[in-house]
Design a protein around this motif. Structure first.
Motif, PDB file in Angstrom:
ATOM      1  N   LEU A 143      21.753  65.476  72.185  1.00  0.00           N
ATOM      2  CA  LEU A 143      22.210  64.673  71.054  1.00  0.00           C
ATOM      3  C   LEU A 143      23.445  65.320  70.436  1.00  0.00           C
ATOM      4  N   GLU A 144      24.167  64.554  69.638  1.00  0.00           N
ATOM      5  CA  GLU A 144      25.371  65.071  69.003  1.00  0.00           C
ATOM      6  C   GLU A 144      25.019  66.108  67.946  1.00  0.00           C
ATOM      7  N   ALA A 145      25.798  67.172  67.894  1.00  0.00           N
ATOM      8  CA  ALA A 145      25.618  68.213  66.880  1.00  0.00           C
ATOM      9  C   ALA A 145      26.032  67.674  65.521  1.00  0.00           C
ATOM     10  N   GLY A 146      25.384  68.154  64.485  1.00  0.00           N
ATOM     11  CA  GLY A 146      25.730  67.776  63.122  1.00  0.00           C
ATOM     12  C   GLY A 146      25.412  68.908  62.169  1.00  0.00           C
ATOM     13  N   ALA A 147      26.131  68.959  61.069  1.00  0.00           N
ATOM     14  CA  ALA A 147      25.897  69.984  60.049  1.00  0.00           C
ATOM     15  C   ALA A 147      24.592  69.677  59.319  1.00  0.00           C
ATOM     16  N   GLY A 148      23.782  70.676  59.100  1.00  0.00           N
ATOM     17  CA  GLY A 148      22.513  70.503  58.410  1.00  0.00           C
ATOM     18  C   GLY A 148      22.702  70.431  56.903  1.00  0.00           C
ATOM     19  N   ASN A 149      22.060  69.486  56.260  1.00  0.00           N
ATOM     20  CA  ASN A 149      22.108  69.373  54.811  1.00  0.00           C
ATOM     21  C   ASN A 149      21.286  70.504  54.213  1.00  0.00           C
ATOM     22  N   GLY A 150      21.915  71.350  53.410  1.00  0.00           N
ATOM     23  CA  GLY A 150      21.240  72.495  52.823  1.00  0.00           C
ATOM     24  C   GLY A 150      21.305  73.744  53.690  1.00  0.00           C
ATOM     25  N   THR A 151      21.933  73.634  54.856  1.00  0.00           N
ATOM     26  CA  THR A 151      22.074  74.769  55.758  1.00  0.00           C
ATOM     27  C   THR A 151      23.385  75.492  55.466  1.00  0.00           C
ATOM     28  N   GLN A 152      23.332  76.820  55.476  1.00  0.00           N
ATOM     29  CA  GLN A 152      24.522  77.633  55.237  1.00  0.00           C
ATOM     30  C   GLN A 152      24.397  78.921  56.025  1.00  0.00           C
ATOM     31  N   VAL A 153      25.496  79.357  56.625  1.00  0.00           N
ATOM     32  CA  VAL A 153      25.558  80.657  57.280  1.00  0.00           C
ATOM     33  C   VAL A 153      26.418  81.550  56.404  1.00  0.00           C
ATOM     34  N   ASP A 177      33.336  74.683  58.238  1.00  0.00           N
ATOM     35  CA  ASP A 177      34.109  74.812  59.468  1.00  0.00           C
ATOM     36  C   ASP A 177      34.619  73.428  59.871  1.00  0.00           C
ATOM     37  N   PRO A 178      35.411  73.310  60.938  1.00  0.00           N
ATOM     38  CA  PRO A 178      35.982  72.006  61.292  1.00  0.00           C
ATOM     39  C   PRO A 178      34.958  70.911  61.590  1.00  0.00           C
ATOM     40  N   GLU A 179      33.716  71.271  61.864  1.00  0.00           N
ATOM     41  CA  GLU A 179      32.691  70.256  62.128  1.00  0.00           C
ATOM     42  C   GLU A 179      31.706  70.095  60.977  1.00  0.00           C
ATOM     43  N   GLY A 180      32.013  70.713  59.835  1.00  0.00           N
ATOM     44  CA  GLY A 180      31.228  70.475  58.631  1.00  0.00           C
ATOM     45  C   GLY A 180      30.118  71.462  58.330  1.00  0.00           C
ATOM     46  N   ASN A 181      29.953  72.500  59.127  1.00  0.00           N
ATOM     47  CA  ASN A 181      28.937  73.516  58.836  1.00  0.00           C
ATOM     48  C   ASN A 181      29.380  74.359  57.648  1.00  0.00           C
ATOM     49  N   LYS A 182      28.485  74.562  56.700  1.00  0.00           N
ATOM     50  CA  LYS A 182      28.825  75.314  55.492  1.00  0.00           C
ATOM     51  C   LYS A 182      28.729  76.809  55.765  1.00  0.00           C
ATOM     52  N   LEU A 183      29.782  77.520  55.346  1.00  0.00           N
ATOM     53  CA  LEU A 183      29.865  78.961  55.508  1.00  0.00           C
ATOM     54  C   LEU A 183      30.050  79.619  54.153  1.00  0.00           C
ATOM     55  N   CYS A 184      29.518  80.817  54.018  1.00  0.00           N
ATOM     56  CA  CYS A 184      29.736  81.636  52.833  1.00  0.00           C
ATOM     57  C   CYS A 184      30.209  83.002  53.313  1.00  0.00           C
ATOM     58  N   PHE A 185      31.195  83.535  52.621  1.00  0.00           N
ATOM     59  CA  PHE A 185      31.658  84.901  52.852  1.00  0.00           C
ATOM     60  C   PHE A 185      31.338  85.654  51.568  1.00  0.00           C
ATOM     61  N   VAL A 186      30.594  86.754  51.659  1.00  0.00           N
ATOM     62  CA  VAL A 186      30.107  87.415  50.455  1.00  0.00           C
ATOM     63  C   VAL A 186      30.253  88.935  50.534  1.00  0.00           C
ATOM     64  N   HIS A 187      30.540  89.509  49.390  1.00  0.00           N
ATOM     65  CA  HIS A 187      30.535  90.972  49.235  1.00  0.00           C
ATOM     66  C   HIS A 187      29.756  91.305  47.966  1.00  0.00           C
TER      67      HIS A 187
END
Length: 131
Positions: A63-73, A118-128
């Motif tokens: 199936l087609e990949a999709g960004a998860g609602n509430g998902t974050q890396v 990211d370009p396909e809608g996955n949510k990312l966090c960069f943290v220190h």
């Protein structure tokens, strides 16, 4: 500690170009060439280490990949300046803004983070954090 984090991807060429540029600021290198992708997908890790890994791949179920609602890396950065650089790099290479770098005291007094997709809608966090 996790072994790997995997995100589904529709366009592996686009996503590899994005993550090659972003993850380099964390010392992660892509291990798999695009022409050699196997069932494990494309992955990045620190040189000389097997784990942890960050992986992208087409979904196994076809199936087609999709960004998860509430998902974050979330990626842990060594300093605040690295958070800034990661966010700027992500936006310059097809990412979209979800929150500029800054302190987020609602999480912790020293929680310095930036958010993007990211370009396909996955949510990312960069943290220190200081500790």
């Amino acid at each position: 500690m996790y072994a790997h984090i995997q995100l589904g991807a529709r366009d592996l060429v686009l996503m590899c170009a994005f993550y090659d540029r972003v993850l380099a600021h964390l010392g992660l290198q892509r291990i798999v060439a695009l022409e050699s992708i196997g069932p494990a997908g494309v992955y990045w890790r620190r040189p000389g280490r097997r784990w942890p890994q960050f992986v992208i791949n087409r979904p196994f179920n076809g199936l087609e990949a999709g960004a998860g609602n509430g998902t974050q890396v979330s990626f842990l950065a060594d300093r605040r300046g690295t958070v800034d650089t990661l966010w700027i790099t992500a936006l310059a290479h097809g990412g979209s803004d979800e929150g500029a770098p800054g302190l987020r005291p609602r999480y912790a007094p020293d929680f310095y983070a930036a958010y993007c997709r990211d370009p396909e809608g996955n949510k990312l966090c960069f943290v220190h954090t200081d500790s």
